[in-house]
Design an enzyme around this catalytic site. Structure first.
Site, PDB file in Angstrom:
ATOM      1  N   ILE A 195       1.691  -5.422   8.139  1.00 25.22           N
ATOM      2  CA  ILE A 195       3.103  -5.135   8.387  1.00 25.22           C
ATOM      3  C   ILE A 195       3.356  -3.643   8.264  1.00 25.22           C
ATOM      4  O   ILE A 195       3.006  -3.021   7.253  1.00 25.22           O
ATOM      5  CB  ILE A 195       4.001  -5.899   7.394  1.00 25.22           C
ATOM      6  CG1 ILE A 195       3.729  -7.412   7.497  1.00 25.22           C
ATOM      7  CG2 ILE A 195       5.472  -5.612   7.655  1.00 25.22           C
ATOM      8  CD1 ILE A 195       4.369  -8.210   6.396  1.00 25.22           C
ATOM      9  N   MET A 238       0.847  -1.192   0.000  1.00 21.69           N
ATOM     10  CA  MET A 238       0.000   0.000   0.000  1.00 21.69           C
ATOM     11  C   MET A 238       0.881   1.241   0.000  1.00 21.69           C
ATOM     12  O   MET A 238       1.682   1.436   0.910  1.00 21.69           O
ATOM     13  CB  MET A 238      -0.900   0.014   1.233  1.00 21.69           C
ATOM     14  CG  MET A 238      -1.912  -1.107   1.281  1.00 21.69           C
ATOM     15  SD  MET A 238      -2.826  -1.088   2.846  1.00 21.69           S
ATOM     16  CE  MET A 238      -1.577  -1.681   3.979  1.00 21.69           C
ATOM     17  N   GLY A 261       1.011   3.946   4.557  1.00 22.93           N
ATOM     18  CA  GLY A 261       1.682   3.040   3.630  1.00 22.93           C
ATOM     19  C   GLY A 261       2.362   1.854   4.282  1.00 22.93           C
ATOM     20  O   GLY A 261       3.120   2.010   5.224  1.00 22.93           O
ATOM     21  N   SER A 262       2.109   0.657   3.781  1.00 21.92           N
ATOM     22  CA  SER A 262       2.752  -0.552   4.268  1.00 21.92           C
ATOM     23  C   SER A 262       2.320  -1.721   3.406  1.00 21.92           C
ATOM     24  O   SER A 262       2.061  -1.542   2.223  1.00 21.92           O
ATOM     25  CB  SER A 262       2.425  -0.784   5.731  1.00 21.92           C
ATOM     26  OG  SER A 262       3.293  -1.771   6.252  1.00 21.92           O
ATOM     27  N   ARG A 263       2.179  -2.914   4.013  1.00 19.41           N
ATOM     28  CA  ARG A 263       1.769  -4.068   3.213  1.00 19.41           C
ATOM     29  C   ARG A 263       0.980  -5.058   4.056  1.00 19.41           C
ATOM     30  O   ARG A 263       1.029  -5.037   5.294  1.00 19.41           O
ATOM     31  CB  ARG A 263       2.972  -4.753   2.576  1.00 19.41           C
ATOM     32  CG  ARG A 263       3.908  -5.387   3.562  1.00 19.41           C
ATOM     33  CD  ARG A 263       5.144  -5.934   2.879  1.00 19.41           C
ATOM     34  NE  ARG A 263       5.127  -7.382   2.796  1.00 19.41           N
ATOM     35  CZ  ARG A 263       6.183  -8.115   2.470  1.00 19.41           C
ATOM     36  NH1 ARG A 263       7.331  -7.527   2.157  1.00 19.41           N
ATOM     37  NH2 ARG A 263       6.106  -9.425   2.436  1.00 19.41           N
TER      38      ARG A 263
END
EC number: 4.1.1.65
Length: 219
Positions: free
Chosen positions: A157, A99, A187-189
């Site tokens: 995460i 993301m 933002g991350s995943r």
């Protein structure tokens, strides 16, 4: 389109900053129209950015007991068979969605089921695409058991910018496919771990929509 509850404090802070910038443009810089306009412009850009980040669009999930839906808006960055060490301790098919700051950051349940396992892990803030981010970064792990007994694991995460993960579930909770289960700021995943025989429906680089994009079909 609504604004997510996680954005309330950030939006309030940006509004205060805007008020200060406008006050400066009408006092200290009142005789310099250019500087005043720049200050007001900066404030407006900050407000637009923060509002778009915390947007929470309405979603009509593609509910199907055989589908695994994308848990996040973003881009598919990993599709591979890997050893899942925390819960299954065996080989699973991993699909990871990254993301960026411009994506919607609401996380949605990829399946319907009961939460069998939940754990929050404090950790580092490596960039989300770093190979060790899924094991070393701050993260949450959720395992849900479907009605047929199949268990699916997914993991929020944190990344270099994402310093706050919110997960609204706990062991014993009942999840509904496509409904919100969490939020990651800035933002991350999200990693999803599936049985090896799952039929993957996405490719590396594909864009996903949480609760809508089918990332895999279960056998």
């Amino acid at each position: 389109m609504t604004i997510h509850k996680e954005g309330r404090n950030s939006i309030a802070l940006v509004i205060i900053v805007n008020a200060i910038l406008i006050a400066l443009s009408f006092t200290i810089f009142k005789e310099n129209d250019t500087v005043g306009a720049i200050l007001v412009g900066i404030g407006a850009i900050l407000l637009i950015m923060i509002l778009q980040f915390f947007r929470n669009p309405k979603v009509n999930p593609r509910v199907n007991e055989n589908y695994v839906l994308a848990p996040a808006d973003g881009k598919v960055v990993v599709i591979e068979d890997t050893e899942e060490q925390e819960y299954f301790q065996d080989k699973r098919k991993q699909i990871s969605i990254f993301m960026s700051p411009v994506n919607v950051h609401v996380n949605r349940s990829p399946i319907s089921g009961s939460v069998k396992y939940f754990k929050y892990h404090p950790g580092k803030y490596l960039v989300a695409w770093h190979p060790k981010s899924s094991t070393d970064n701050e993260r949450t792990t959720v395992v849900a058991e479907m009605q047929n007994g199949l268990e699916i694991l997914w993991r929020q995460i944190a990344g270099a910018m994402a310093r706050r993960i919110k997960c609204y579930v706990d062991e014993g909770d009942r999840l509904i496919q496509g409904n919100e289960f969490g939020f990651i700021k800035f933002g991350s995943r999200v990693d999803v771990f599936l049985p090896l025989d799952a039929d993957v429906k996405v490719n590396i680089g594909d864009k996903t929509k949480a609760g809508i994009t089918v990332i895999a079909e279960l056998q």
